[in-house]
Design a protein around this motif. Structure first.
Motif, short mmCIF file in Angstrom:
data_model
loop_
_atom_site.label_atom_id
_atom_site.label_comp_id
_atom_site.label_asym_id
_atom_site.label_seq_id
_atom_site.Cartn_x
_atom_site.Cartn_y
_atom_site.Cartn_z
N MET A 1 -7.99 -0.78 3.87
CA MET A 1 -8.09 -2.03 4.98
C MET A 1 -9.46 -2.83 4.40
O MET A 1 -9.49 -3.93 4.43
N ILE B 1 -6.66 7.42 0.36
CA ILE B 1 -5.28 6.77 0.76
C ILE B 1 -4.25 7.92 0.49
O ILE B 1 -3.99 7.93 -0.66
N TYR C 1 -0.52 7.20 4.51
CA TYR C 1 -1.35 6.21 4.97
C TYR C 1 -1.08 4.92 4.21
O TYR C 1 -1.30 3.85 4.90
N THR D 1 -0.37 1.59 6.23
CA THR D 1 -0.96 0.16 5.92
C THR D 1 -0.22 -0.89 5.63
O THR D 1 -0.31 -1.93 6.17
N ASP E 1 1.41 -1.79 8.76
CA ASP E 1 0.21 -2.79 9.49
C ASP E 1 0.18 -4.00 8.85
O ASP E 1 -0.02 -5.08 9.75
#
Ligand code: HEM
Length: 355
Positions: free
Chosen positions: A1, A150, A154, A158, A161
């Motif tokens: 991120m 990562i 994950y 992500t 998200d």
């Protein structure tokens, strides 16, 4: 991120990614001149396609079955895990949620993972660690390394998200932009006049044009005072002004209480872009304007969201007159709080090539 914070990830700039979607939109509206357009159906695809471009390095055709299925799966998984589901507020209701629903969410998530896995495998064939093209390349670049940050799971979360946080927010903000331009045709005219004077109509607007477009900027800021909210959960018990907020509580920051505070804004309910201009007509930054929230957990997609609003808004006004579906159409600026955003009531409109 953190790597995505400015979304300049990969060889393509934010601007190029948004321009690719803009060209599609301009072509689409040119072909659909005088047809009724439902903004609530179109803009979610536009916004998620920019996210797709960041992740996969290319946009999808809006009718591409893979794209439609991906968005359906994202939506389904998010709805099943939404902090706004009634059973999150009243856990007793959980007994009514069927195992089938939970199973379906797991299956959709697996289907999505499988799709992303196929894309990764395809990308692996042309991967060059010296040329990072998109988000998946970032993953490939650190895959298998010992200090890798990562994991595959994950990566999936992500991506979920990004679609979740980057679609509804931007799409709803764009719908508000359209609605306010229909409702305030004088503001629309002023924005267009400024765009044509500063840029003309022979090229697409660029982010570097922003400083020459004070009135457009002020208008976008004024529209965004109608803010959106996104929840957080507390990881431990915390106290705010002596009040206990227990661990795992879902928290929402009420940004509208800041944006509509009469002690900060003069007549906050009025739409008045000039409040973001100084005496000389230059854009005026206001510290109490915070549609992306504040502090360390503010929106990570802020720069991408701002760039999308600016480039889509100016490109559409540069080419088209935005007009009401019917001359006597009444347009309400009252929103409906759905999911995490305040959405305009559904409305139709027309785009005609500028007279
Ligand atoms: C006009 C567009 C957008 C608006 C108004 C907006 C607004 C917000 C707000 C208010 C938050 C909550 C911050 C907080 O609670 O403190 C947030 C979080 C977030 N946004 Fe955005 N956003 C937009 C676009 C985007 C885009 C395009 C992306 C990425 C593709 C994105 C990704 C995120 C993520 C991942 C978070 C969670 C950050 C965290 O919890 O640390 N947003 N956004």
């Amino acid at each position: 991120m953190v790597a995505l914070k400015d979304f300049g990830v990969g060889s393509k700039s934010i601007e190029e990614r948004i321009h690719e979607e803009t060209r599609y939109l301009l072509d689409f509206f040119s072909k659909k001149q005088n047809s009724l357009i439902d903004a609530s159906k179109l803009f979610p695809k536009v916004a998620s396609n920019v996210v797709s471009n960041v992740i996969f390095g290319e946009r999808f055709d809006h009718e591409d079955p893979d794209f439609i299925r991906l968005l359906e799966n994202v939506q389904f998984v998010i709805e099943q895990n939404s902090p706004f589901r009634p059973d999150n507020f009243f856990p007793i209701l959980e007994v009514f949620s069927t195992t089938n629903q939970r199973q379906a969410a797991v299956e959709r998530f697996d289907e999505m993972k499988e799709y992303i896995r196929r894309r990764i495998d395809k990308q692996r064939q042309t991967f060059d660690p010296c040329v990072i093209r998109n988000f998946l390349d970032l993953y490939l670049a650190q895959e298998g390394k010992q200090d890798s940050k990562i994991s595959e799971n994950y990566l999936f979360l992500t991506i979920l998200d990004m679609y979740f946080a980057g679609t509804d927010t931007t799409s709803v903000a764009l719908q508000w932009c359209m609605l306010y331009m229909l409702k305030f045709p004088d503001v629309q005219l002023k924005c267009r006049a400024e765009i044509l004077e500063a840029i003309g109509d022979s090229r697409l607007p660029q982010l570097s044009d922003r400083e020459d477009l004070s009135y457009v900027n002020a208008t976008l800021h004024e529209i965004q005072r109608i803010a959106t909210t996104i929840p957080h959960a507390t990881l431990e018990d915390i106290y705010i002004e002596g009040k206990l907020i227990p661990k795992k509580s879902v928290l929402l920051c009420d940004l509208m209480s800041i944006h509509l505070d009469p002690t900060v804004w003069n007549e906050p309910e009025m739409f008045h872009p000039e409040r973001f201009l100084d005496d000389k007509g230059h854009f005026l930054k206001r510290e109490t304007f915070c549609p992306f929230s504040l502090g360390p957990r503010q929106c990570v997609g802020k720069h991408l969201g701002e760039a999308e609003l600016f480039l889509f808004f100016t490109s559409l006004l540069q080419r088209f007159d935005l007009i009401k579906a019917y001359p006597d159409q009444t347009l309400s600026t009252e929103g409906t709080q759905t999911f995490v955003t305040l959405e305009p009531r559904p409305f139709e409109m027309k785009f005609t090539i500028r007279s």
